[in-house]
Design an enzyme around this catalytic site. Sequence first.
Site, PDB file in Angstrom:
ATOM      1  CB  CYS A   1      -1.369  -8.709  41.013  1.00  0.00           C
ATOM      2  SG  CYS A   1      -1.733  -7.780  42.555  1.00  0.00           S
TER       3      CYS A   1
ATOM      4  NE  ARG B   1       1.099  -8.818  35.842  1.00  0.00           N
ATOM      5  CZ  ARG B   1       0.809  -8.011  35.022  1.00  0.00           C
ATOM      6  NH1 ARG B   1       1.628  -8.120  33.848  1.00  0.00           N
ATOM      7  NH2 ARG B   1      -0.091  -7.251  34.846  1.00  0.00           N
TER       8      ARG B   1
ATOM      9  CD1 TRP C   1       4.794  -4.322  44.307  1.00  0.00           C
ATOM     10  CD2 TRP C   1       2.852  -2.934  43.967  1.00  0.00           C
ATOM     11  NE1 TRP C   1       5.070  -3.051  44.660  1.00  0.00           N
ATOM     12  CE2 TRP C   1       3.925  -2.358  44.437  1.00  0.00           C
ATOM     13  CE3 TRP C   1       1.663  -2.487  43.941  1.00  0.00           C
ATOM     14  CZ2 TRP C   1       3.774  -0.853  44.721  1.00  0.00           C
ATOM     15  CZ3 TRP C   1       1.689  -0.794  44.038  1.00  0.00           C
ATOM     16  CH2 TRP C   1       2.636  -0.119  44.418  1.00  0.00           C
TER      17      TRP C   1
ATOM     18  CG  ASN D   1      -3.473  -7.583  37.406  1.00  0.00           C
ATOM     19  OD1 ASN D   1      -2.863  -6.591  38.060  1.00  0.00           O
ATOM     20  ND2 ASN D   1      -2.716  -7.519  36.224  1.00  0.00           N
ATOM     21  N   GLY D   2      -5.500  -5.721  39.299  1.00  0.00           N
ATOM     22  CA  GLY D   2      -6.125  -4.430  38.955  1.00  0.00           C
ATOM     23  C   GLY D   2      -6.739  -3.641  40.192  1.00  0.00           C
TER      24      GLY D   2
ATOM     25  CD  GLU E   1      18.617   4.429  34.984  1.00  0.00           C
ATOM     26  OE1 GLU E   1      17.473   5.203  35.109  1.00  0.00           O
ATOM     27  OE2 GLU E   1      18.379   3.353  34.948  1.00  0.00           O
TER      28      GLU E   1
ATOM     29  CE  LYS F   1      18.203   1.163  37.691  1.00  0.00           C
ATOM     30  NZ  LYS F   1      17.393   0.967  36.325  1.00  0.00           N
TER      31      LYS F   1
ATOM     32  CD  GLU G   1      15.432   0.333  40.479  1.00  0.00           C
ATOM     33  OE1 GLU G   1      14.367  -0.112  40.584  1.00  0.00           O
ATOM     34  OE2 GLU G   1      15.974   0.774  39.556  1.00  0.00           O
TER      35      GLU G   1
ATOM     36  CG  HIS H   1      22.757  27.116  43.216  1.00  0.00           C
ATOM     37  ND1 HIS H   1      22.975  28.361  43.129  1.00  0.00           N
ATOM     38  CD2 HIS H   1      23.272  26.782  41.923  1.00  0.00           C
ATOM     39  CE1 HIS H   1      23.412  29.337  42.003  1.00  0.00           C
ATOM     40  NE2 HIS H   1      23.801  27.872  41.363  1.00  0.00           N
TER      41      HIS H   1
ATOM     42  CE  LYS I   1      11.831  -5.117  34.127  1.00  0.00           C
ATOM     43  NZ  LYS I   1      13.168  -4.319  34.446  1.00  0.00           N
TER      44      LYS I   1
HETATM   45  C1  F6R Z   1      13.829   1.023  37.401  1.00  0.00           C
HETATM   46  C2  F6R Z   1      12.691   0.969  36.559  1.00  0.00           C
HETATM   47  C3  F6R Z   1      11.382   1.747  36.358  1.00  0.00           C
HETATM   48  C4  F6R Z   1      10.655   1.832  35.187  1.00  0.00           C
HETATM   49  C5  F6R Z   1       9.456   2.492  35.521  1.00  0.00           C
HETATM   50  C6  F6R Z   1       8.617   2.718  34.281  1.00  0.00           C
HETATM   51  O1  F6R Z   1      14.969   0.301  37.173  1.00  0.00           O
HETATM   52  O2  F6R Z   1      12.702   0.180  35.491  1.00  0.00           O
HETATM   53  O3  F6R Z   1      11.836   3.073  37.109  1.00  0.00           O
HETATM   54  O4  F6R Z   1      11.523   2.616  34.271  1.00  0.00           O
HETATM   55  O5  F6R Z   1       8.417   2.026  36.539  1.00  0.00           O
HETATM   56  O6  F6R Z   1       8.356   1.434  33.610  1.00  0.00           O
HETATM   57  P1  F6R Z   1       8.192   1.261  32.073  1.00  0.00           P
HETATM   58  O7  F6R Z   1       9.412   1.578  31.484  1.00  0.00           O
HETATM   59  O8  F6R Z   1       7.752  -0.047  31.993  1.00  0.00           O
HETATM   60  O9  F6R Z   1       6.998   2.205  31.548  1.00  0.00           O
END
Ligand code: F6R
Length: 592
Positions: A2, A27, A73, A99-100, A469, A473, A476, A492, A587
């Site tokens: 949040c 957030r 969130w 937030n928390g 990776e 991507k 998500e 396997h 994020k």
């Molecule tokens: C996906 C992504 C997340 C972050 C993860 C860790 O695109 O960005 O998987 O890498 O939530 O976040 P940080 O790097 O801020 O610790």
Amino acid sequence: MCGIVGCIGKNKGREYIINGLKTLDYRGYDSAGVAFLKQDKITIYKDAGSVSHLNSLIPSKEEGDVLIGHTRWATHGKPNKINSHPHMSYDGEFVLVHNGIVERFAEHKASLIEQGVTFKSDTDSEVVVNMIALFYKEEKDVLKAIRRVMETIEGSYAISLIHRGENRLYVLKNVSPLLVGIGEDFNLVASDASPMIEHTNKFIELGDKEYGYIEKSSYKIYNFEGQEVTKELISKDISLVKHDLNGYDHYMLKEIEEIPSVITRLVNHYVLDHEFNFDKDLINKIRESDHIIFLGCGTSYHASLVGGRYFEEMLGIPTASYIASEWAFHPMFPGKKPFIVFISQSGETADLIHCLNIVKQYDYDTLLITNTSGSTLERGCKYSLNIQAGVEVSVASTKAYAAQVAMLLLVVAAVKSNIKIAHEIINALPIIKKIKEKQEDIKKVANFIKDKQSIFYIGRGYDYYLSLEASLKLKEISYIHSEAIAGGELKHGPIALIENDTPVIVFITDHMTANSMRGNIEEVKSRGAKVFVISTRELSKESDTIVIDPYPNFLSSIIVSTAAFYLAYYTSLSKGYDVDKPRNLAKSVTVE
Ligand code: F6R
């Protein structure tokens, strides 16, 4: 998670709150809300959905003397209107945004209910506002009531609170970040500097267990013991805080295309006049260590896998990369002199903070690789290196991932005193621009996979890390089930999933593993898979989908990842999804 904002004395406060919430929706964006205090009247607007939707609910003339806003969130309770913030106390006297996470909130709630308090939502935040209201009845002093709440509850909170009839904005903070922006005849509050930077570049940062109040031209902050604290005024680097689309339709596309300039900025920051510009003490500590432990989550964990390979192959130092949330329950410190590297774009990821608290019980050296200065992890680690990527708005990380990998490589190059590696990074960057020219081919692949149920990425070595990776991507932002499989592991078990037209994306950028990967291609093709190969020119075959100019093999995760990012982007776009704000995500993941 949040985001919270607040303002007092601000002309057009509503505009600040709405724009501020839009800035903070990295957030969380499950719901949004705002409360206006005008003399004795408190009016709340809130609903599930975006900040723009919230804005459409507010009458155009609505304004207030004190305002607070929230973008959510969901942690406790569904993302619906009732659970949206702001929350009002049972007696209608207080309203807060939070937030928390409040620990053991159910126990507190039960005890408040016993005392006659009624609840409307399922949130832990409503417990706090009701507790403040109840303590206020006894104390007749908001600050005393706040302090009693802080003595009673545990957990993380950044809270902004209004009290009916008082021209003040109260604040309290533990763990979750909270900044106050100091203006001329107005003051602001927000989870980070980005909503405030248009209005001021003077901030104070609340420390843990600090609380206080803000008026139009003054403020007072107290520590947990109730003593007033003098806060240092800080300013922020505007270029790293501000963000705009710059003509792009989406932040993700803009951020993918910023990768070459971000990496150039990074190299220029850490290499000056052909010399490495790192803290010498840090480099010596790494040289002296006999084991490197990497901790990260999601994309940052994937970057750590590539980094681990650099340290082992180029420096001969054994490494172990762990998913932070796993390591926290089974902490391991191999070797006699382990050196711990935290990788986190935000520096606020709760799983990593948990790990840091474990590491702090020992006397090991710690380094944070991050994109955010002043974060909780930065404050807790001995050393910190900033990846210089600038704000990344899109939830799906692209430029920050590439910069994390480049940062790890630069550290290794500095430990090795090998400046040639830095030059090789810069020399390879034009290849990224050429990948951009292949967007039409990438769109064709996106078009094929967009309606599939499941897709697989395969590779070996660096190409396996890349697959992990690329797969994250895609899933998500396009919501297609996707898995990354090490080429050798296919037979396997996972090959059982391959059927007619199952898309399999194959990375072949490493001469050591290229032949084995060609073998894997035959295996999946003979089970009906539709294969798309992304390869480097010297290892390519005519039928390959995307062929990339040659570059040093260890740079795959920086160079070829861009092709994977474009693919995820165009797949999500073709499905009509919100590329920058995928469902259920945020994020910055500040809850465990
Ligand atoms: C996906 C992504 C997340 C972050 C993860 C860790 O695109 O960005 O998987 O890498 O939530 O976040 P940080 O790097 O801020 O610790």
